[in-house]
Design a protein around this motif. Structure first.
Motif, PDB file in Angstrom:
ATOM      1  N   ALA A 101       0.889  -1.143  -0.016  1.00  0.00           N
ATOM      2  CA  ALA A 101       0.036  -0.201   0.006  1.00  0.00           C
ATOM      3  C   ALA A 101       0.762   1.331  -0.007  1.00  0.00           C
ATOM      4  CB  ALA A 101      -0.867   0.193   1.119  1.00  0.00           C
ATOM      5  N   LEU A 102       0.346   2.233  -0.863  1.00  0.00           N
ATOM      6  CA  LEU A 102       1.165   3.423  -1.106  1.00  0.00           C
ATOM      7  C   LEU A 102       0.350   4.697  -0.659  1.00  0.00           C
ATOM      8  CD1 LEU A 102       2.922   2.637  -4.481  1.00  0.00           C
ATOM      9  CD2 LEU A 102       4.176   2.547  -1.812  1.00  0.00           C
ATOM     10  N   ASP A 103       0.763   5.508   0.190  1.00  0.00           N
ATOM     11  CA  ASP A 103      -0.001   6.757   0.381  1.00  0.00           C
ATOM     12  C   ASP A 103      -0.140   7.574  -0.969  1.00  0.00           C
ATOM     13  OD1 ASP A 103      -0.375   6.060   3.066  1.00  0.00           O
ATOM     14  OD2 ASP A 103       1.344   7.175   3.509  1.00  0.00           O
TER      15      ASP A 103
ATOM     16  N   ARG B 256      -6.068   8.416  -0.392  1.00  0.00           N
ATOM     17  CA  ARG B 256      -6.184   7.255  -0.208  1.00  0.00           C
ATOM     18  C   ARG B 256      -4.812   6.293   0.113  1.00  0.00           C
ATOM     19  NH1 ARG B 256      -7.938   5.591  -6.117  1.00  0.00           N
ATOM     20  NH2 ARG B 256      -6.510   7.203  -6.554  1.00  0.00           N
ATOM     21  N   SER B 257      -5.139   5.079   0.419  1.00  0.00           N
ATOM     22  CA  SER B 257      -3.979   4.321   0.269  1.00  0.00           C
ATOM     23  C   SER B 257      -4.198   3.322  -0.855  1.00  0.00           C
ATOM     24  CB  SER B 257      -4.105   3.214   1.363  1.00  0.00           C
ATOM     25  OG  SER B 257      -2.678   2.524   1.700  1.00  0.00           O
TER      26      SER B 257
ATOM     27  N   ASP C 150      -2.930   0.077  -3.372  1.00  0.00           N
ATOM     28  CA  ASP C 150      -2.284  -1.193  -3.485  1.00  0.00           C
ATOM     29  C   ASP C 150      -2.258  -1.485  -5.191  1.00  0.00           C
ATOM     30  OD1 ASP C 150      -1.241  -3.568  -3.734  1.00  0.00           O
ATOM     31  OD2 ASP C 150      -2.291  -4.574  -2.497  1.00  0.00           O
TER      32      ASP C 150
ATOM     33  N   THR D 238       4.542  12.247   0.883  1.00  0.00           N
ATOM     34  CA  THR D 238       3.077  12.645   0.447  1.00  0.00           C
ATOM     35  C   THR D 238       2.869  14.143   0.762  1.00  0.00           C
ATOM     36  OG1 THR D 238       2.243  10.268   1.102  1.00  0.00           O
ATOM     37  CG2 THR D 238       0.525  12.188   0.533  1.00  0.00           C
TER      38      THR D 238
ATOM     39  N   LEU E 278       1.773   9.011  -5.986  1.00  0.00           N
ATOM     40  CA  LEU E 278       1.958   8.096  -4.845  1.00  0.00           C
ATOM     41  C   LEU E 278       3.464   7.964  -4.422  1.00  0.00           C
ATOM     42  CD1 LEU E 278       0.714   4.757  -6.954  1.00  0.00           C
ATOM     43  CD2 LEU E 278      -0.581   6.290  -5.149  1.00  0.00           C
TER      44      LEU E 278
END
Length: 190
Positions: free
Chosen positions: A33-35, A40-41, A43, A109, A126
């Motif tokens: 998962a990336l911020d 959102r997160s 994937d 972020t 991301l």
């Protein structure tokens, strides 16, 4: 060298294909998962359809100097023009069936959010600040000003699998058009 958004490409060293991204085609993305700048997160492995992810070293900010000798690092310059090109061609990408577009860097972020807002990007950036995706995929990187940064590349991903990697990317302001040309060729449309 010009502004952040309009550099003189002929005065910058072009990157060479060192083979550092050759292993990426046909890889299944790991579940990481990336911020995202939209809160959102994300994937990337879980996304369905076609996703375009362009990786870039770092966005600059007007009035803040880039790292020393930035323009002499092959392929480093051009993050703002690349992001703006994906912004300007966003409708063309979606018309070619792209479900998701993302920029990816190792910046945090909060830093990316400023760029996404300033550049009016219709897609999220991301953050891989902890380098989890970078290390898991063995994405090509370089060091500058004490930072580990991504080399510029673009991945076309379908249902969590990398189907194409454009590397190196130069000049970066033509990257979105190159992606669109590839998508059209695959679809057999003009």
């Amino acid at each position: 060298m010009g502004s952040l958004s309009d550099p003189d490409w002929s005065a910058l060293p072009a990157p060479a294909d060192d083979g550092a991204a050759a292993h990426l085609v046909d890889l299944e993305l790991p579940g990481i998962a990336l911020d995202a700048t939209d809160g959102r997160s994300v994937d990337l492995s879980a996304l369905r359809g076609v996703s375009v992810v362009y990786a870039y070293p770092m966005t600059g900010r007007p009035g803040i100097p880039l790292p020393e000798d930035w323009d002499m690092i092959p392929g480093a310059r051009g993050c703002t023009p690349q992001s703006c090109a994906f912004r300007d061609h966003y409708a063309d990408l979606t018309a070619q069936g792209v479900a998701h577009v993302f920029g990816l860097s190792t910046q945090d972020t909060a830093y990316q959010r400023e760029a996404a807002e300033r550049l009016h990007l219709p897609f999220a950036l991301l953050s891989d600040a902890d380098l989890r995706l970078t290390d898991a995929l063995r994405l090509p990187t370089f060091e500058a000003a004490g930072m580990r940064l991504l080399r510029r590349l673009t991945m076309i991903i379908e249902d969590g699998r990398i189907v194409l990697v454009l590397y190196p990317v130069f000049p970066p302001d033509r990257n979105a058009q190159d992606v669109i040309a590839w998508l059209r060729a695959c679809a057999g449309s003009p």
